[in-house]
Design an enzyme around this catalytic site. Structure first.
Site, PDB file in Angstrom:
ATOM      1  N   ARG A   1       0.856  -1.203   0.000  1.00  0.00           N
ATOM      2  CA  ARG A   1       0.000   0.000   0.000  1.00  0.00           C
ATOM      3  C   ARG A   1       0.885   1.244   0.000  1.00  0.00           C
ATOM      4  NH1 ARG A   1      -0.873   1.637   5.773  1.00  0.00           N
ATOM      5  NH2 ARG A   1       0.028  -0.002   7.064  1.00  0.00           N
TER       6      ARG A   1
ATOM      7  N   ASN B   1      11.322   0.898   1.787  1.00  0.00           N
ATOM      8  CA  ASN B   1      10.170   1.806   1.869  1.00  0.00           C
ATOM      9  C   ASN B   1       9.354   1.621   3.142  1.00  0.00           C
ATOM     10  OD1 ASN B   1       7.732   3.405   0.693  1.00  0.00           O
ATOM     11  ND2 ASN B   1       6.916   1.349   1.129  1.00  0.00           N
TER      12      ASN B   1
ATOM     13  N   LEU C   1       5.910  15.173  25.230  1.00  0.00           N
ATOM     14  CA  LEU C   1       6.587  15.237  26.528  1.00  0.00           C
ATOM     15  C   LEU C   1       5.685  14.667  27.617  1.00  0.00           C
ATOM     16  CD1 LEU C   1       8.265  18.756  26.536  1.00  0.00           C
ATOM     17  CD2 LEU C   1       9.272  16.543  26.003  1.00  0.00           C
TER      18      LEU C   1
ATOM     19  N   TYR D   1       8.679  12.731  18.311  1.00  0.00           N
ATOM     20  CA  TYR D   1      10.036  12.362  18.721  1.00  0.00           C
ATOM     21  C   TYR D   1      10.474  11.009  18.169  1.00  0.00           C
ATOM     22  CZ  TYR D   1       9.941  16.251  22.003  1.00  0.00           C
ATOM     23  OH  TYR D   1       9.883  17.502  22.545  1.00  0.00           O
TER      24      TYR D   1
HETATM   25  P1  NAP Z   1       1.884   3.787   4.753  1.00  0.00           P
HETATM   26  O1  NAP Z   1       0.849   4.127   3.745  1.00  0.00           O
HETATM   27  O2  NAP Z   1       1.554   3.833   6.193  1.00  0.00           O
HETATM   28  O3  NAP Z   1       2.476   2.333   4.367  1.00  0.00           O
HETATM   29  C1  NAP Z   1       3.502   1.810   5.173  1.00  0.00           C
HETATM   30  C2  NAP Z   1       3.982   0.517   4.555  1.00  0.00           C
HETATM   31  O4  NAP Z   1       5.018  -0.009   5.397  1.00  0.00           O
HETATM   32  C3  NAP Z   1       2.887  -0.536   4.464  1.00  0.00           C
HETATM   33  O5  NAP Z   1       3.051  -1.298   3.297  1.00  0.00           O
HETATM   34  C4  NAP Z   1       3.178  -1.395   5.695  1.00  0.00           C
HETATM   35  O6  NAP Z   1       2.728  -2.738   5.595  1.00  0.00           O
HETATM   36  C5  NAP Z   1       4.693  -1.357   5.672  1.00  0.00           C
HETATM   37  N1  NAP Z   1       5.254  -1.848   6.924  1.00  0.00           N
HETATM   38  C6  NAP Z   1       5.116  -1.351   8.173  1.00  0.00           C
HETATM   39  N2  NAP Z   1       5.748  -2.138   9.058  1.00  0.00           N
HETATM   40  C7  NAP Z   1       6.290  -3.170   8.351  1.00  0.00           C
HETATM   41  C8  NAP Z   1       7.053  -4.311   8.699  1.00  0.00           C
HETATM   42  N3  NAP Z   1       7.397  -4.575   9.972  1.00  0.00           N
HETATM   43  N4  NAP Z   1       7.454  -5.138   7.695  1.00  0.00           N
HETATM   44  C9  NAP Z   1       7.116  -4.893   6.423  1.00  0.00           C
HETATM   45  N5  NAP Z   1       6.379  -3.843   6.031  1.00  0.00           N
HETATM   46  C10 NAP Z   1       5.975  -2.988   6.996  1.00  0.00           C
HETATM   47  O7  NAP Z   1       3.155   4.739   4.568  1.00  0.00           O
HETATM   48  P2  NAP Z   1       3.674   5.580   3.296  1.00  0.00           P
HETATM   49  O8  NAP Z   1       3.129   6.940   3.429  1.00  0.00           O
HETATM   50  O9  NAP Z   1       3.457   4.817   2.049  1.00  0.00           O
HETATM   51  O10 NAP Z   1       5.221   5.671   3.647  1.00  0.00           O
HETATM   52  C11 NAP Z   1       6.231   4.910   3.003  1.00  0.00           C
HETATM   53  C12 NAP Z   1       7.584   5.401   3.479  1.00  0.00           C
HETATM   54  O11 NAP Z   1       7.721   6.798   3.180  1.00  0.00           O
HETATM   55  C13 NAP Z   1       7.783   5.276   4.995  1.00  0.00           C
HETATM   56  O12 NAP Z   1       9.111   4.901   5.265  1.00  0.00           O
HETATM   57  C14 NAP Z   1       7.509   6.697   5.492  1.00  0.00           C
HETATM   58  O13 NAP Z   1       8.143   6.954   6.719  1.00  0.00           O
HETATM   59  C15 NAP Z   1       8.060   7.513   4.348  1.00  0.00           C
HETATM   60  N6  NAP Z   1       7.500   8.867   4.280  1.00  0.00           N
HETATM   61  C16 NAP Z   1       6.174   9.067   4.018  1.00  0.00           C
HETATM   62  C17 NAP Z   1       5.679  10.365   3.941  1.00  0.00           C
HETATM   63  C18 NAP Z   1       4.238  10.674   3.627  1.00  0.00           C
HETATM   64  O14 NAP Z   1       3.860  11.852   3.585  1.00  0.00           O
HETATM   65  N7  NAP Z   1       3.375   9.670   3.382  1.00  0.00           N
HETATM   66  C19 NAP Z   1       6.547  11.473   4.134  1.00  0.00           C
HETATM   67  C20 NAP Z   1       7.883  11.226   4.397  1.00  0.00           C
HETATM   68  C21 NAP Z   1       8.349   9.931   4.462  1.00  0.00           C
HETATM   69  P3  NAP Z   1       1.381  -3.266   6.339  1.00  0.00           P
HETATM   70  O15 NAP Z   1       0.240  -2.962   5.403  1.00  0.00           O
HETATM   71  O16 NAP Z   1       1.637  -4.731   6.513  1.00  0.00           O
HETATM   72  O17 NAP Z   1       1.254  -2.509   7.628  1.00  0.00           O
END
Ligand code: NAP
Length: 235
Positions: free
Chosen positions: A18, A88, A99, A155
């Site tokens: 996703r 990702n 806090l 944090y």
């Molecule tokens: P998201 O929609 O919440 O999707 C997160 C993904 O990570 C899902 O496929 C989830 O799988 C997977 N995941 C979580 N824990 C996992 C684990 N233990 N093993 C394998 N997969 C796992 O997040 P997103 O917005 O697409 O974000 C993707 C990346 O971009 C992340 O690293 C996030 O920090 C970074 N990011 C996002 C934004 C933003 O605005 N969206 C901004 C900056 C950085 P499940 O379905 O199994 O939970």
């Protein structure tokens, strides 16, 4: 882009079921790359399975937080070339990050997923990356981990992303001799479950930008922090 011998490049994407991961899987598949889409529950990953129906996407089970799962995943890829690893998968670290109310267990969980896992996976896939002509390790970080930006709260999330930035910079130095390019990237503020409905850009726009950046990465880019628009991000 083709890999050594003219075959299509192979791109591994974690958390591909996703959000940005799914959009990246679709983008790389559309460009003719071989995509190895990793997620915790392939059987439940409907949208990803629909993509896999086209044949360009292979699903593999992977919980990035679980060392045994990472070992099984790298064993499944043994002897194969991986041109690009995209770390990702990521989590926010929960709702309680103030806090007054800090969820330390969720913070540790975030460090495992956002910080330790990209390192563990990079190490596990090194033999496959070393087989590539132009190997790249790209880790989805965030501007929220940037030390230049001053704002409060979050944090757990901020510290996990700041730490992964330093890890990736260090890895870039160590893997320079292997010709492996290593970069943390900020994908934009993206409309996903994590980014929320009010975020600035679509998953498609983020994936298009990241695709162009990843295609263009050279050793010159390694060890530096980039945005989805191909601009250098301050640490
Ligand atoms: P998201 O929609 O919440 O999707 C997160 C993904 O990570 C899902 O496929 C989830 O799988 C997977 N995941 C979580 N824990 C996992 C684990 N233990 N093993 C394998 N997969 C796992 O997040 P997103 O917005 O697409 O974000 C993707 C990346 O971009 C992340 O690293 C996030 O920090 C970074 N990011 C996002 C934004 C933003 O605005 N969206 C901004 C900056 C950085 P499940 O379905 O199994 O939970």
């Amino acid at each position: 882009m083709t890999a050594r011998g003219g075959a299509a490049e192979t791109v591994v994407i974690t958390g591909a079921n996703r959000g940005i991961g799914l959009a990246l899987a679709a983008r790389f598949a559309r460009a003719g790359r071989r995509v190895i889409a990793a997620c915790r529950e392939p059987a439940a990953a409907g949208a990803l399975r629909a993509l896999a129906g086209d044949g360009a996407v292979r699903l593999e089970p992977l919980d990035v937080r679980d060392a045994d799962s990472v070992a099984r995943f790298s064993a499944a890829l043994a002897g194969e070339t991986v041109d690009v690893l995209i770390n990702n998968a990521g989590i926010t670290g929960g709702e309680r990050q103030s806090l007054a109310d800090m969820d330390y267990a969720a913070w540790l969980h975030a460090l495992e997923v956002n910080t330790l896992a990209p390192f563990r996976l990079a190490v596990a896939l090194l033999p496959s990356l070393r087989r590539a002509a132009r190997p790249r390790i790209v880790t989805l970080s965030s501007q929220m981990g940037s030390l230049q930006r001053r704002s409060a709260g979050s944090y757990a999330y901020r510290s996990s992303k700041a730490a992964v930035n330093k890890l990736m910079q260090t890895l870039a130095v160590e893997l320079e001799a292997d010709g492996i390019v290593v970069c943390p990237v900020h994908p934009g503020w993206v409309r996903t479950d994590m980014g929320g409905a009010a975020a600035e850009i679509s998953v498609g726009a983020s994936a298009d930008g990241l695709f162009a950046l990843i295609e263009a990465l050279t050793p010159e880019h390694s060890g530096r922090f980039w945005t989805w628009e191909g601009k250098e991000h301050p640490w």
